[in-house]
Structure formats: structure tokens, C-alpha cells
Design an enzyme around this catalytic site. Structure first.
Site, PDB file in Angstrom:
ATOM      1  N   ARG A 238      43.738  29.109  35.529  1.00 14.19           N
ATOM      2  CA  ARG A 238      43.951  30.400  34.873  1.00 14.19           C
ATOM      3  C   ARG A 238      44.761  30.247  33.597  1.00 14.19           C
ATOM      4  NH1 ARG A 238      43.505  33.708  39.897  1.00 14.19           N
ATOM      5  NH2 ARG A 238      43.408  35.904  39.350  1.00 14.19           N
TER       6      ARG A 238
ATOM      7  N   ARG B 160      47.791  42.245  35.207  1.00 17.30           N
ATOM      8  CA  ARG B 160      46.801  41.191  35.486  1.00 17.30           C
ATOM      9  C   ARG B 160      45.785  41.098  34.356  1.00 17.30           C
ATOM     10  NH1 ARG B 160      44.955  43.296  41.104  1.00 17.30           N
ATOM     11  NH2 ARG B 160      43.504  41.537  41.175  1.00 17.30           N
TER      12      ARG B 160
ATOM     13  N   LYS C 196      34.467  37.516  41.236  1.00 16.32           N
ATOM     14  CA  LYS C 196      34.539  36.074  41.521  1.00 16.32           C
ATOM     15  C   LYS C 196      34.498  35.807  43.033  1.00 16.32           C
ATOM     16  CE  LYS C 196      38.452  35.188  39.331  1.00 16.32           C
ATOM     17  NZ  LYS C 196      38.785  36.536  38.802  1.00 16.32           N
TER      18      LYS C 196
ATOM     19  N   ARG D 201      44.840  45.801  48.539  1.00 21.09           N
ATOM     20  CA  ARG D 201      45.720  44.678  48.160  1.00 21.09           C
ATOM     21  C   ARG D 201      46.957  45.222  47.468  1.00 21.09           C
ATOM     22  NH1 ARG D 201      42.361  39.813  45.316  1.00 21.09           N
ATOM     23  NH2 ARG D 201      44.140  39.946  43.919  1.00 21.09           N
TER      24      ARG D 201
ATOM     25  N   ARG E 168      39.386  49.392  44.982  1.00 16.44           N
ATOM     26  CA  ARG E 168      38.893  48.325  45.864  1.00 16.44           C
ATOM     27  C   ARG E 168      39.611  48.353  47.218  1.00 16.44           C
ATOM     28  NH1 ARG E 168      39.001  42.117  43.868  1.00 16.44           N
ATOM     29  NH2 ARG E 168      41.246  42.412  43.788  1.00 16.44           N
TER      30      ARG E 168
HETATM   31  P1  AMP Z   1      43.189  36.525  42.825  1.00 10.30           P
HETATM   32  O1  AMP Z   1      42.975  36.734  44.273  1.00 10.30           O
HETATM   33  O2  AMP Z   1      42.425  35.363  42.271  1.00 10.30           O
HETATM   34  O3  AMP Z   1      42.986  37.781  42.015  1.00 10.30           O
HETATM   35  O4  AMP Z   1      44.735  36.140  42.644  1.00 10.30           O
HETATM   36  C1  AMP Z   1      45.758  37.043  43.001  1.00 10.30           C
HETATM   37  C2  AMP Z   1      47.046  36.655  42.302  1.00 10.30           C
HETATM   38  O5  AMP Z   1      47.463  35.349  42.736  1.00 10.30           O
HETATM   39  C3  AMP Z   1      46.983  36.569  40.791  1.00 10.30           C
HETATM   40  O6  AMP Z   1      47.127  37.834  40.142  1.00 10.30           O
HETATM   41  C4  AMP Z   1      48.164  35.635  40.497  1.00 10.30           C
HETATM   42  O7  AMP Z   1      49.393  36.317  40.620  1.00 10.30           O
HETATM   43  C5  AMP Z   1      48.071  34.646  41.656  1.00 10.30           C
HETATM   44  N1  AMP Z   1      47.215  33.490  41.300  1.00 10.30           N
HETATM   45  C6  AMP Z   1      46.013  33.163  41.839  1.00 10.30           C
HETATM   46  N2  AMP Z   1      45.516  32.058  41.255  1.00 10.30           N
HETATM   47  C7  AMP Z   1      46.421  31.698  40.304  1.00 10.30           C
HETATM   48  C8  AMP Z   1      46.476  30.664  39.337  1.00 10.30           C
HETATM   49  N3  AMP Z   1      45.483  29.763  39.197  1.00 10.30           N
HETATM   50  N4  AMP Z   1      47.570  30.593  38.532  1.00 10.30           N
HETATM   51  C9  AMP Z   1      48.584  31.467  38.645  1.00 10.30           C
HETATM   52  N5  AMP Z   1      48.592  32.485  39.519  1.00 10.30           N
HETATM   53  C10 AMP Z   1      47.520  32.605  40.343  1.00 10.30           C
END
Ligand code: AMP
Length: 206
Positions: free
Chosen positions: A88, A164, A13, A153, A122
Site C-alpha cells: 500500500r 482511508r 479487492k 467494520r 457495507r
Molecule cells: P483492508 O481490509 O485491506 O481495507 O485493510 C483495513 C486496514 O488495515 C487499512 O485501512 C489499514 O489501516 C490496515 N492495512 C491493511 N493492509 C495494510 C498495508 N499493506 N499497509 C498498512 N496498513 C494496512
């Protein structure tokens, strides 16, 4: 152009979002990036978010909905936006519908079995966010795009990735049916090369 990028963690994404935002000239809004910035700056939101993110759990809906509501009200979103990682959950999607009209949902479709290896290997640039994989770069720790330092990360470890992927299956995957029913869903085959996937996205966006 009001677009959402949907898909499991590791589907690409973020990588695709950078390209879409550049080509279609819309702001790229990543809730994950917003949280990581808050964590780095040790803001109250960052302190709350970190406890969930490190475990691979979703941050509570009310926290993330308010962040996105305020962000979409900003001037640069007037002619559209690209949401990456939001919504999400179904409650987040319902809240989003109450303050904006979603036009296209790009669903990055990929076999979940591929993702554990992608995510635990990653490495991301601390400065510009570019992603790499150890199977291509080995021990290198410098970003070839901007010279920044590559890091892993804190949620790209096996235990967090497992959580996740479970959160995706239980809480996020129902959004595929939610947006299909609204007639805005576009499935994008996401297992291929970055350029091929972007080609599919360009076709879908017209
Ligand atoms: P990402 O960078 O999109 O993989 O997001 C990293 C982490 O941030 C996720 O695993 C969640 O813990 C949190 N997070 C990001 N976006 C959301 C969302 N829309 N709702 C809830 N948690 C989120």
C-alpha cells in the site's frame, strides 16, 4: 502465479480475491484480514494495528512488511500467492521486490466518488467475510452464505473512510506508476457487477 490486487478501499479487492484464489488455487493473503484476526485475538500486533485501523490510517510499513515476509515464506506460497491490500506504499513495494518476484498487478480502477457510499453501507459476515450492502439487504443481519452474523467494520464510518481514501490517494496510488514502469500492471474496470469484473480479471490472468 504471483499476483497483487491493487485498488482503493471499497473497489472490491476482497470480493474478487476470494474468487481468484478459488479458481487459480493460490492462497489469498489479505493484510487487513490478518490485522482483524490479531485485533480479535488481542495479540500485541492487534493492539498496535487497531489504533491505526480505526482511524483509517495505514499501519506502519515495518510492521506490515514483516508480517508479509513471514507469510510468503510459508509452504503454501511455493507455487504462487494472491496479495490483497499489500503493498500500500512505495516502501512496501520495494521491500516486496527484495523477497519475491511480482508477476501481475491487477489494478481495480474505479471512480473514488463511488466509494464513500459503498463503504459506509457495507456489512460483512463476521464468520466468512462475505460482503453485503444495506441498499440490497436492508436490516437483515444474517449471512445467506454461511448463516454468520453481519456486522459493520469499525473503520467503515464516514471519518475513517475519508482518511482511508486520502491515504489511498497519497500513499497507495503512486504504486500504479511504480508497477506500470515494471511492465506488470493490468488495469481492470471495477465499477461494474462482480461477475463482469471477474471476467476482466480472468482475461488478464489468461
Ligand atoms: P483492508 O481490509 O485491506 O481495507 O485493510 C483495513 C486496514 O488495515 C487499512 O485501512 C489499514 O489501516 C490496515 N492495512 C491493511 N493492509 C495494510 C498495508 N499493506 N499497509 C498498512 N496498513 C494496512
Amino acid at each position: 502465479m504471483n499476483v497483487i490486487l491493487l485498488g482503493p478501499p471499497g473497489a472490491g479487492k476482497g470480493t474478487q480475491a476470494v474468487r481468484i484464489a478459488e479458481k487459480y488455487n493460490v492462497p489469498h493473503i489479505s493484510t487487513g484480514d490478518i490485522f482483524r484476526k490479531n485485533i480479535k485475538e488481542q495479540t500485541p500486533i492487534g493492539v498496535v494495528a487497531k489504533s491505526y485501523i480505526d482511524k483509517g490510517q495505514l499501519v506502519p510499513d515495518e510492521v506490515v512488511i514483516e508480517i508479509v515476509r513471514l507469510r510468503l515464506a510459508e509452504e503454501d506460497c511455493k507455487n504462487g500467492y494472491l496479495l490483497d491490500g499489500f503493498p500500500r506504499t512505495v516502501p512496501q513495494a520495494e521491500a516486496l521486490d527484495s523477497f519475491t518476484k511480482v508477476e501481475t498487478v491487477l489494478n481495480l480502477d474505479i471512480d473514488l466518488d463511488l466509494l464513500m457510499k459503498r463503504l459506509t453501507g457495507r456489512r460483512v459476515c463476521e464468520a466468512c467475510g462475505e460482503s453485503y450492502h444495506v441498499s440490497f439487504i436492508g436490516d437483515a443481519n444474517t449471512c445467506t452464505k454461511c448463516g454468520g452474523t453481519l456486522i459493520q467494520r469499525s473503520d467503515d464510518n464516514e471519518a475513517s473512510v475519508n482518511n482511508r481514501l486520502t491515504a489511498y490517494t497519497n500513499q497507495t496510488a503512486p504504486l500504479i506508476a511504480y508497477y506500470k514502469e515494471k511492465g506488470v500492471l493490468c488495469n481492470i474496470a471495477a465499477a461494474g457487477k462482480i461477475d463482469e469484473v471477474f471476467g476482466e480479471i480472468e482475461k488478464a490472468l489468461g
